[in-house]
Design a protein around this motif. Structure first.
Motif, PDB file in Angstrom:
ATOM      1  N   TYR A  70       2.254   5.994  -7.502  1.00 46.47           N
ATOM      2  CA  TYR A  70       1.307   6.845  -8.234  1.00 46.47           C
ATOM      3  C   TYR A  70       1.480   8.321  -7.908  1.00 46.47           C
ATOM      4  CZ  TYR A  70      -1.168   2.778  -9.987  1.00 46.47           C
ATOM      5  OH  TYR A  70      -1.479   1.617 -10.643  1.00 46.47           O
ATOM      6  N   SER A  71       2.063   8.665  -6.765  1.00 45.07           N
ATOM      7  CA  SER A  71       2.135  10.073  -6.383  1.00 45.07           C
ATOM      8  C   SER A  71       3.553  10.598  -6.208  1.00 45.07           C
ATOM      9  CB  SER A  71       1.382  10.291  -5.062  1.00 45.07           C
ATOM     10  OG  SER A  71       1.989   9.545  -4.008  1.00 45.07           O
ATOM     11  N   GLY A  72       4.548   9.709  -6.066  1.00 44.96           N
ATOM     12  CA  GLY A  72       5.886  10.160  -5.724  1.00 44.96           C
ATOM     13  C   GLY A  72       6.836  10.263  -6.899  1.00 44.96           C
ATOM     14  N   SER A  73       8.061  10.612  -6.561  1.00 41.86           N
ATOM     15  CA  SER A  73       9.120  10.749  -7.557  1.00 41.86           C
ATOM     16  C   SER A  73       9.920   9.459  -7.660  1.00 41.86           C
ATOM     17  CB  SER A  73      10.052  11.895  -7.166  1.00 41.86           C
ATOM     18  OG  SER A  73      10.712  11.591  -5.942  1.00 41.86           O
ATOM     19  N   GLU A 102       0.841  -1.196   0.000  1.00 45.18           N
ATOM     20  CA  GLU A 102       0.000   0.000   0.000  1.00 45.18           C
ATOM     21  C   GLU A 102       0.880   1.251   0.000  1.00 45.18           C
ATOM     22  OE1 GLU A 102      -3.966   1.769   2.231  1.00 45.18           O
ATOM     23  OE2 GLU A 102      -2.741   0.261   3.245  1.00 45.18           O
ATOM     24  N   SER A 103       1.936   1.231   0.803  1.00 40.44           N
ATOM     25  CA  SER A 103       2.870   2.359   0.813  1.00 40.44           C
ATOM     26  C   SER A 103       3.604   2.476  -0.523  1.00 40.44           C
ATOM     27  CB  SER A 103       3.881   2.199   1.956  1.00 40.44           C
ATOM     28  OG  SER A 103       3.240   2.202   3.205  1.00 40.44           O
ATOM     29  N   PHE A 104       4.009   1.318  -1.060  1.00 41.34           N
ATOM     30  CA  PHE A 104       4.739   1.322  -2.335  1.00 41.34           C
ATOM     31  C   PHE A 104       3.886   1.912  -3.455  1.00 41.34           C
ATOM     32  CE2 PHE A 104       5.337  -1.050  -6.360  1.00 41.34           C
ATOM     33  CZ  PHE A 104       6.546  -0.489  -6.739  1.00 41.34           C
ATOM     34  N   PHE A 105       2.638   1.441  -3.606  1.00 38.47           N
ATOM     35  CA  PHE A 105       1.808   1.924  -4.713  1.00 38.47           C
ATOM     36  C   PHE A 105       1.339   3.360  -4.483  1.00 38.47           C
ATOM     37  CE2 PHE A 105       1.358  -2.646  -5.798  1.00 38.47           C
ATOM     38  CZ  PHE A 105       1.708  -2.543  -7.129  1.00 38.47           C
ATOM     39  N   ASN A 106       1.163   3.755  -3.218  1.00 36.54           N
ATOM     40  CA  ASN A 106       0.876   5.168  -2.953  1.00 36.54           C
ATOM     41  C   ASN A 106       2.006   6.036  -3.477  1.00 36.54           C
ATOM     42  OD1 ASN A 106      -1.532   6.192  -1.750  1.00 36.54           O
ATOM     43  ND2 ASN A 106      -1.133   4.929   0.059  1.00 36.54           N
TER      44      ASN A 106
END
Length: 321
Positions: free
Chosen positions: A227-230, A220-224
């Motif tokens: 999709y939103s991080g650099s 969940e942290s990885f896909f968050n």
């Protein structure tokens, strides 16, 4: 006397016999070596000649194949681009425009190009999706064209209705000296049909619920972040710290719908199938996504070794029990 003769005879025998035996042995040995060397050199020369000939022929076959494959790949790519450009002009028409002149850039001057009529159509996009070779330098390119119709209720155009649709065509192309021409009018074809293929789900005994929950939280942290991080933020989760380009908030993770974790090749590796939902940041529409991943656990942390699309029909080799 007898003793002397006997002694003389023995002396002669003693001289001649060793000399004769030695000479014969040397000659025979020399002949054997000489003929062995000659036969070896002859057969080696013949073998080298045949091997060289076969190797040369094999290389010529390979070179011919590579050249033909290179030619066909280049022609398919360039002919597809030419057919797409033609399709955009072919399905763009409004009464009074230069339709006939535009098509002369693609078709033989001997062909008579007629205006389609009194309607209005505009090609929005053209994508080639297949090539069929007709001869050594002729091919039929399949193109999907997205069009928009403008339909008026009368000649004055009091009421206008716009309709979008997809048209599928086959464009006859000829290549000559690196240049292309649409030989004949394109023909309308049917929409391509989907393959009649079934779905195979990955089935195996999963890990216990505690491990599955741990992996779910990590993913969940990885896909968050994906999709939103650099790329730098995403690399924190990657096993070899490689840079993976994320979506930079163009889409957002809504939720993980399903996480199924299985034991991997070793005790600290895991194979995971994930289904999730994302939201389009512009429209707010939701879309389902599916991945399968390989994870590894080191120093009490889970890392993503690799991840790929698909949750069904997976090309995974299971170890035999």
């Amino acid at each position: 006397m007898k003793g002397g003769e006997e002694l003389k005879l023995q002396t002669i025998k003693g001289k001649n016999k060793p000399f004769k035996i030695k000479t014969t042995w040397l000659l025979k040995t020399a002949r054997v070596i000489l003929w062995t060397l000659i036969i070896f050199l002859v057969f080696r020369g013949i073998g080298t000649m045949f091997n060289s000939s076969e190797a040369g022929e094999a290389q010529r076959v390979v070179n011919t194949f590579v050249e033909e494959r290179s030619y066909r790949d280049r022609v398919e790519l360039e002919a597809s681009a030419f057919a797409e450009s033609f399709s955009l002009d072919y399905f763009t028409y409004e009464r009074g425009d230069d339709y006939q002149e535009r098509l002369k850039d693609y078709m033989p001057s001997q062909m008579s190009v007629q205006n389609p009529g009194h309607g209005s159509i505009k090609a929005l996009s053209a994508i080639s999706y297949g090539v069929e070779w007709y001869s050594e330098n002729q091919l039929n390119v399949k193109v999907e064209v997205k069009v928009r119709y403008r339909i008026t209720s009368n000649d004055e155009g009091d009421s206008i209705t716009e309709i979008e649709d997809n048209i599928f065509i086959a464009v006859p192309i000829m290549e000559k000296e690196g240049r292309y021409i649409v030989e004949d009018n394109p023909v309308i074809t049917s929409r391509p049909q989907k393959a009649d293929a079934g779905i195979s789900f990955y089935t195996d005994s999963g890990v216990d619920s505690a491990v599955n929950n741990e992996i779910s939280q990590v993913l969940e942290s990885f896909f968050n972040t994906y999709y939103s991080g650099s790329a730098g933020e995403i690399s924190y989760y990657i096993y070899d710290n490689s840079k993976i380009q994320g979506l930079n908030n163009r889409f957002k993770l809504k939720r993980l719908d399903s996480v199924r974790a299985f034991e991997g090749e070793s005790s600290n590796e895991y194979f995971v199938i994930v289904e999730l939902s994302i939201e389009d940041a512009i429209s707010g529409l939701n879309y389902k996504q599916g991945y399968h991943l390989n994870l590894i656990k080191e120093n009490q942390r889970y890392y993503v070794k690799n991840f790929n699309i698909r949750t069904v029909n997976l090309n995974i080799q299971k170890e035999e029990d």
